[in-house]
Design an enzyme around this catalytic site. Structure first.
Site, mmCIF file in Angstrom:
data_model
loop_
_atom_site.group_PDB
_atom_site.id
_atom_site.type_symbol
_atom_site.label_atom_id
_atom_site.label_comp_id
_atom_site.label_asym_id
_atom_site.label_seq_id
_atom_site.Cartn_x
_atom_site.Cartn_y
_atom_site.Cartn_z
ATOM 1 N N LYS A 42 33.415 62.019 46.199
ATOM 2 C CA LYS A 42 33.743 62.282 47.597
ATOM 3 C C LYS A 42 33.074 61.242 48.491
ATOM 4 O O LYS A 42 32.034 60.702 48.139
ATOM 5 C CB LYS A 42 33.225 63.670 48.007
ATOM 6 C CG LYS A 42 34.032 64.822 47.477
ATOM 7 C CD LYS A 42 33.509 66.141 48.025
ATOM 8 C CE LYS A 42 34.339 67.307 47.524
ATOM 9 N NZ LYS A 42 35.734 67.294 47.976
ATOM 10 N N ASP A 101 38.008 65.622 41.433
ATOM 11 C CA ASP A 101 37.625 66.408 42.606
ATOM 12 C C ASP A 101 38.485 67.665 42.758
ATOM 13 O O ASP A 101 38.162 68.542 43.554
ATOM 14 C CB ASP A 101 37.720 65.532 43.862
ATOM 15 C CG ASP A 101 36.938 66.103 45.036
ATOM 16 O OD1 ASP A 101 36.198 67.087 44.829
ATOM 17 O OD2 ASP A 101 37.080 65.573 46.155
ATOM 18 N N GLU A 117 38.485 70.210 40.981
ATOM 19 C CA GLU A 117 37.763 70.864 39.882
ATOM 20 C C GLU A 117 37.816 72.389 39.984
ATOM 21 O O GLU A 117 37.667 73.069 38.974
ATOM 22 C CB GLU A 117 36.300 70.397 39.866
ATOM 23 C CG GLU A 117 35.334 71.143 40.804
ATOM 24 C CD GLU A 117 35.678 71.006 42.281
ATOM 25 O OE1 GLU A 117 36.416 70.062 42.629
ATOM 26 O OE2 GLU A 117 35.219 71.828 43.093
ATOM 27 N N ARG A 167 40.237 74.511 40.528
ATOM 28 C CA ARG A 167 41.336 75.084 39.740
ATOM 29 C C ARG A 167 41.047 74.981 38.240
ATOM 30 O O ARG A 167 41.537 75.778 37.459
ATOM 31 C CB ARG A 167 42.655 74.403 40.135
ATOM 32 C CG ARG A 167 42.690 72.930 39.852
ATOM 33 C CD ARG A 167 43.790 72.208 40.631
ATOM 34 N NE ARG A 167 43.410 71.941 42.023
ATOM 35 C CZ ARG A 167 44.214 71.348 42.902
ATOM 36 N NH1 ARG A 167 45.435 70.980 42.556
ATOM 37 N NH2 ARG A 167 43.812 71.133 44.141
ATOM 38 N N ASP A 212 29.705 70.276 44.801
ATOM 39 C CA ASP A 212 30.902 69.506 44.464
ATOM 40 C C ASP A 212 30.776 68.086 45.002
ATOM 41 O O ASP A 212 31.042 67.827 46.172
ATOM 42 C CB ASP A 212 32.140 70.194 45.049
ATOM 43 C CG ASP A 212 33.430 69.461 44.709
ATOM 44 O OD1 ASP A 212 33.390 68.560 43.837
ATOM 45 O OD2 ASP A 212 34.472 69.804 45.301
HETATM 46 N N1 BES Z 1 35.775 72.040 47.301
HETATM 47 C C1 BES Z 1 36.853 71.162 47.608
HETATM 48 C C2 BES Z 1 37.718 71.697 48.738
HETATM 49 C C3 BES Z 1 37.163 71.568 50.126
HETATM 50 C C4 BES Z 1 37.124 70.352 50.774
HETATM 51 C C5 BES Z 1 36.735 72.688 50.803
HETATM 52 C C6 BES Z 1 36.640 70.261 52.069
HETATM 53 C C7 BES Z 1 36.272 72.598 52.089
HETATM 54 C C8 BES Z 1 36.214 71.388 52.721
HETATM 55 C C9 BES Z 1 37.748 70.980 46.388
HETATM 56 O O1 BES Z 1 37.093 70.985 45.175
HETATM 57 C C10 BES Z 1 38.386 69.655 46.535
HETATM 58 O O2 BES Z 1 37.710 68.678 46.486
HETATM 59 N N2 BES Z 1 39.704 69.648 46.703
HETATM 60 C C11 BES Z 1 40.436 68.444 46.869
HETATM 61 C C12 BES Z 1 41.706 68.551 46.062
HETATM 62 C C13 BES Z 1 42.471 67.270 45.961
HETATM 63 C C14 BES Z 1 41.699 66.259 45.145
HETATM 64 C C15 BES Z 1 43.814 67.542 45.338
HETATM 65 C C16 BES Z 1 40.749 68.279 48.353
HETATM 66 O O3 BES Z 1 41.056 69.267 49.021
HETATM 67 O O4 BES Z 1 40.655 67.166 48.827
HETATM 68 ZN ZN ZN Z 2 35.367 72.035 45.079
HETATM 69 MN MN MN Z 3 36.399 69.077 44.630
#
Ligand code: BES
Ligand code: ZN
Ligand code: MN
Length: 496
Positions: free
Chosen positions: A282, A352, A354, A356, A275
């Site tokens: 990110k 990001d 993604e 869901r 990701d």
């Molecule tokens: N895979 C990440 C979630 C994540 C982040 C897990 C850090 C463990 C450590 C997910 O795809 C993500 O990026 N989520 C975003 C959502 C936001 C953009 C609403 C997040 O948590 O920042």
């Molecule tokens: Zn993710």
């Molecule tokens: Mn993500």
């Protein structure tokens, strides 16, 4: 490693090492008392002199204790007897076996499980012992060309015996078999998690799922490619893989352990093999950890392996939507609107978010099985790490009995979760002026709005969502996949 149930007194045990329990402040456990008598009070003297105090998880290795048949004794503290419960036992077991891995003993017999421990029976104590062995013996060295230090060297133990008297032998044997299935599954989940994204691709996960099913008549694997996903109108899932050169896959694992008429439990695992965030890129630090973003997928493949090994009398379907989330010339842009398999349109405000987007189409697909329960497992939100840390997985559900069963299973397996609420008020945050729903809901309650988004795709099916962003791997010095929540889910399925 060979696991076996052992009978006989500690003093006459001919293994390379025996593990004996001691309590802080006494009394001497029966097995230890027997060995102490044969050793003319040497063990009692060590306690009296304070050389071992019996604190939970404390260990003391003794060579060549006179009067005993084996060349090593490992004394292990179970803490104060009145405070010794399942958690203390697990801690002590792990400490004991950890100490054993630092010895050259090839076969080991543990008497820890012969003590009655609050919240456990002989079955549970055996399971904990075997699970603990898998945990402490785990190494991820396949990508090192040579073992650089003793930490990386594989432990030298060949056999672990669990002492049990005749009354407990059958339960111990059962616990041992279950512990093996669960321990092996957790090892698989950890390996899949630890593998980097250039090796653990969607196609690699396909091969692993096929490998798990190989030779098992009850477990079938089918794999959908992108063309098939397009025909199924999985526009949301496909929007995530748009920027990647790696082909996306949708893995279906079907375990039949009960009559066809019996509604299955459907497990859905997030399989983002890397990701980057996509166009909503990110930040750089720790981005390597996003190789773990397929931990939900690894959990599902591993749980199906355990279910098949245990020959559970259930129908279980494992669904793994898997792809990479990459930026690129054909990647999805913020503001793009896609149509999900359910027909609902989604405004992708942040690429990001993604997880869901692949899960919603997998949940829609899962409804085809008319599940008795559907559970998705995903490293979904950073917000969950902030809320619960690495201690508990986040649990959200539209059905109280399912939520309660999962919470109870988590406690029993020492793989706990904590429930967060759902509700209409959170759905408000997902409103889009241009589509049916937006894929993000703002800063507040990020874990819950992610689950609220998913809840739109499950209809009235009893459904639960496990956010494992905090529990699936450890960061920092002991970085690595944990194998959670395999324990919670297998416990839940064993209870069904
Ligand atoms: N895979 C990440 C979630 C994540 C982040 C897990 C850090 C463990 C450590 C997910 O795809 C993500 O990026 N989520 C975003 C959502 C936001 C953009 C609403 C997040 O948590 O920042
Ligand atoms: Zn993710
Ligand atoms: Mn993500």
């Amino acid at each position: 490693m060979r696991f076996q149930v052992k009978a006989g007194a500690a003093s006459r045990q001919r293994a390379d090492c025996i593990i004996l329990p001691v309590y802080a402040g006494g009394p001497l456990p029966a097995a230890t008392r027997e060995a102490d008598r044969a050793a003319h009070g040497l063990l009692r003297a060590l306690l009296r002199h304070g050389d071992v105090r019996g604190e939970a998880g404390e260990t003391l290795l003794l060579p060549k204790v006179p009067g005993l048949a084996c060349p090593r004794v490992l004394l292990v503290g179970l803490g104060a007897r009145e405070k010794c419960d399942r958690k203390v036992f697990r801690k002590a077991m792990r400490a004991a076996l950890g100490a054993v891995t630092r010895t050259a003993a090839a076969d080991v017999v543990s008497y820890l499980g012969t003590e009655a421990v609050r919240g456990t029976d002989a079955y549970r104590r055996a399971r904990i012992a075997v699970e603990a062995w898998h945990d402490v013996a785990y190494r991820f060295t396949t990508l090192k060309t040579r073992a650089s230090n003793s930490q990386n060297k594989a432990p030298r133990q060949r056999a672990l015996g669990l002492a049990a008297d005749a009354a407990d032998a059958a339960a111990t044997r059962r616990g041992l078999a279950h512990g093996q299935a669960i321990g092996a599954a957790m090892t698989l989940a950890r390996d899949l998690g630890n593998l980097p994204a250039n090796i653990c691709t969607p196609s690699y996960l396909v091969r692993q799922a096929r490998e798990v099913a190989r030779g098992n008549a009850r477990l079938g694997v089918t794999v959908l490619d992108e063309a098939r996903m397009r025909r199924l109108k999985m526009g949301s899932l496909l929007s995530v893989t748009a920027g990647s050169d790696e082909p996306a896959r949708f893995i279906v694992m079907n375990y039949r352990g009960a009559a066809r008429s019996k509604a299955p439990v459907v497990l859905v695992g997030k399989g983002i093999t890397f990701d980057t965030g996509g166009i909503s890129l990110k930040p750089g630090p720790q981005m390597d950890e996003m190789k773990y973003d397929m931990s939900g997928a690894g959990t599902v493949i591993a749980v199906l392996q355990a279910v098949a090994a245990l020959r559970l009398p259930l129908n279980v379907v494992g669904l793994v939507p898997t792809c990479e989330n990459m930026p690129g010339g054909s990647a999805t842009r913020p503001g793009d609107i896609v149509r999900s398999m359910s027909g609902q349109t989604i405004e992708i405000l942040n690429t990001d978010a993604e997880g869901r987007l692949i899960l919603c189409d997998a949940l829609s697909y899962g409804l085809r099985y008319r599940p008795a329960a559907m559970i998705d497992i995903a490293t979904l939100t950073g917000a969950c790490v902030v809320a619960l840390g690495k201690h508990r997985s986040g649990l959200m559900a539209n059905a109280d009995p399912l939520a309660e069963a999962l919470l109870a299973a988590g406690e029993a397996a020492d793989d706990p979760a904590w429930r967060l609420p759902l509700g209409e008020e959170y759905m408000e945050q997902l409103k889009s002026p241009f589509a049916d729903v937006a894929n993000i809901g703002g800063r507040e309650a990020g874990t819950i709005t992610a689950a609220a988004f998913l809840s739109r795709f499950v209809g009235t099916t009893p459904w639960a969502h496990l956010d494992i962003a905090g529990t699936a791997w450890n960061a920092g010095a002991s970085k690595g996949s944990t194998g959670r929540p395999v324990g919670l889910l297998v416990e839940y399925l064993l209870n069904r």
